[in-house]
Design a protein around this motif. Sequence first.
Motif, PDB file in Angstrom:
ATOM      1  N   ARG A 111       0.893  -1.244  -0.169  1.00 58.13           N
ATOM      2  CA  ARG A 111       0.098   0.052   0.056  1.00 58.13           C
ATOM      3  C   ARG A 111       0.817   1.480   0.181  1.00 58.13           C
ATOM      4  O   ARG A 111       0.569   2.195  -0.647  1.00 58.13           O
ATOM      5  CB  ARG A 111      -0.898   0.115   1.092  1.00 58.13           C
ATOM      6  CG  ARG A 111      -1.744   1.174   1.197  1.00 58.13           C
ATOM      7  CD  ARG A 111      -2.718   1.222   2.584  1.00 58.13           C
ATOM      8  NE  ARG A 111      -3.629   2.202   2.453  1.00 58.13           N
ATOM      9  CZ  ARG A 111      -4.541   2.517   3.360  1.00 58.13           C
ATOM     10  NH1 ARG A 111      -4.791   1.701   4.542  1.00 58.13           N
ATOM     11  NH2 ARG A 111      -5.232   3.501   3.597  1.00 58.13           N
ATOM     12  N   TRP A 198     -14.884  -3.994   0.362  1.00 52.11           N
ATOM     13  CA  TRP A 198     -13.698  -4.879   0.485  1.00 52.11           C
ATOM     14  C   TRP A 198     -14.124  -6.159  -0.103  1.00 52.11           C
ATOM     15  O   TRP A 198     -15.401  -6.568  -0.346  1.00 52.11           O
ATOM     16  CB  TRP A 198     -13.471  -5.152   1.869  1.00 52.11           C
ATOM     17  CG  TRP A 198     -12.913  -4.014   2.816  1.00 52.11           C
ATOM     18  CD1 TRP A 198     -13.334  -3.046   3.394  1.00 52.11           C
ATOM     19  CD2 TRP A 198     -11.473  -3.906   3.288  1.00 52.11           C
ATOM     20  NE1 TRP A 198     -12.508  -2.118   3.861  1.00 52.11           N
ATOM     21  CE2 TRP A 198     -11.310  -2.611   3.828  1.00 52.11           C
ATOM     22  CE3 TRP A 198     -10.211  -4.552   3.032  1.00 52.11           C
ATOM     23  CZ2 TRP A 198      -9.975  -2.004   4.194  1.00 52.11           C
ATOM     24  CZ3 TRP A 198      -9.083  -4.130   3.194  1.00 52.11           C
ATOM     25  CH2 TRP A 198      -9.024  -2.830   3.984  1.00 52.11           C
ATOM     26  N   SER A 234      -8.793  -1.027  16.397  1.00 53.57           N
ATOM     27  CA  SER A 234      -8.270  -0.246  15.108  1.00 53.57           C
ATOM     28  C   SER A 234      -8.654  -0.916  13.954  1.00 53.57           C
ATOM     29  O   SER A 234      -7.999  -1.785  13.893  1.00 53.57           O
ATOM     30  CB  SER A 234      -6.898   0.012  15.061  1.00 53.57           C
ATOM     31  OG  SER A 234      -6.356   0.568  13.915  1.00 53.57           O
ATOM     32  N   SER A 235      -9.934  -0.512  13.428  1.00 50.95           N
ATOM     33  CA  SER A 235     -10.159  -1.426  12.251  1.00 50.95           C
ATOM     34  C   SER A 235     -10.364  -0.830  10.774  1.00 50.95           C
ATOM     35  O   SER A 235     -10.258   0.376  10.690  1.00 50.95           O
ATOM     36  CB  SER A 235     -11.814  -1.643  12.521  1.00 50.95           C
ATOM     37  OG  SER A 235     -12.324  -2.452  11.265  1.00 50.95           O
ATOM     38  N   PRO A 236      -9.858  -1.595   9.718  1.00 53.74           N
ATOM     39  CA  PRO A 236      -9.644  -0.982   8.466  1.00 53.74           C
ATOM     40  C   PRO A 236     -10.931  -0.720   7.926  1.00 53.74           C
ATOM     41  O   PRO A 236     -11.004  -0.202   6.781  1.00 53.74           O
ATOM     42  CB  PRO A 236      -8.935  -2.090   7.650  1.00 53.74           C
ATOM     43  CG  PRO A 236      -9.261  -3.502   8.131  1.00 53.74           C
ATOM     44  CD  PRO A 236      -9.522  -3.042   9.943  1.00 53.74           C
TER      45      PRO A 236
END
Length: 340
Positions: A111, A198, A234-236
């Motif tokens: 990324r 996603w 902490s989520s994407p």
Amino acid sequence: LIDEHKVSGMLTLGETIKFSSNIAISQFARRLSGEEQFEVIRDFGFGTFPGTGFPGEDRGGINLPSQSANLRYTQPSWAQGYEWTTTALQMATGYAAIANDGVLLSPQLLREVRDGVRGTVLFRAHPLKVRQAVPPEVARTLREYLALATDSGGTGTRAQLDVYSVIGKTGTAVQAPYRAGDYRASFAGIFPGDRPQWVVYVMIDHPTAGSHFGGFVAAPAVRSMLLQALAASSSPLDRSRITAEVGIAPVASALAEVPRNVSLTRVSIPLKGAPRATARAPVVVPSVVGASVRDAAFALHRAGLELRLNGVGRVRSATPAPGDSVAPGATITVYADTVR
């Protein structure tokens, strides 16, 4: 041909996807010319290198229609996923094109690169469009078909979530060289179904968990991955659409499934980006005693609580105790038996 998921009567194309009918999809394939079917498969990137820029890429393979010994049998095989080979990365990329209104993108494994001292971005990957695999309206229709597969009665219902929708397709294939009883199970999930962000693709080689069908072994794995990502501190994932209230039922263990006939208790979960409720009900601490530390963390996070851990292994006690009412966002101290 036989259908493992038997359905009587005529099927639409959407129902063919929903019930994963080998017979119906084979009949549909015969309505196309060999060249048309081949070109669509290739347009989704199968049989070509993904273009990540990393060494060791595999292109998979599919023969030209002219190279088929008997195209009448090859076309139904193509429609079921046989007589051509692919990789998990290509499968995820193909479903991503459906999620992206038909635009096939070259997958990126990196990324960005940051300076380890200053934290400045030295490199950031940008989406690279390969082609318009199918028109946007066709991609939207395909997503409607995939939604049927995870709806009630479909083969992929075990991937479905409560708050967000998941759409996708199960896969169950006999492994080459086609030995009976030697399977590969898979599920490709698009999340959320109405506004895709996603694609999660799970492939299980030689499944042995009581079933070899993708809907039984791979779809639940995708569901579990999405739930854990949503519950992480902490989520994407974009959680802004999660409302302040979700259902939590009293459970005997951290991973107990909630039966549909259980009356749910409404509790508040303060998630980043979610609207704040003016009055929030207390949260009942779920039972995590006997669960692994990982499962306990998942259950507590899903209930909107924080975790303080002492030890590793299996949970032997928690403070406040399971069943107690606490404020949303409270910290639960979990004591686990240390593995020596």
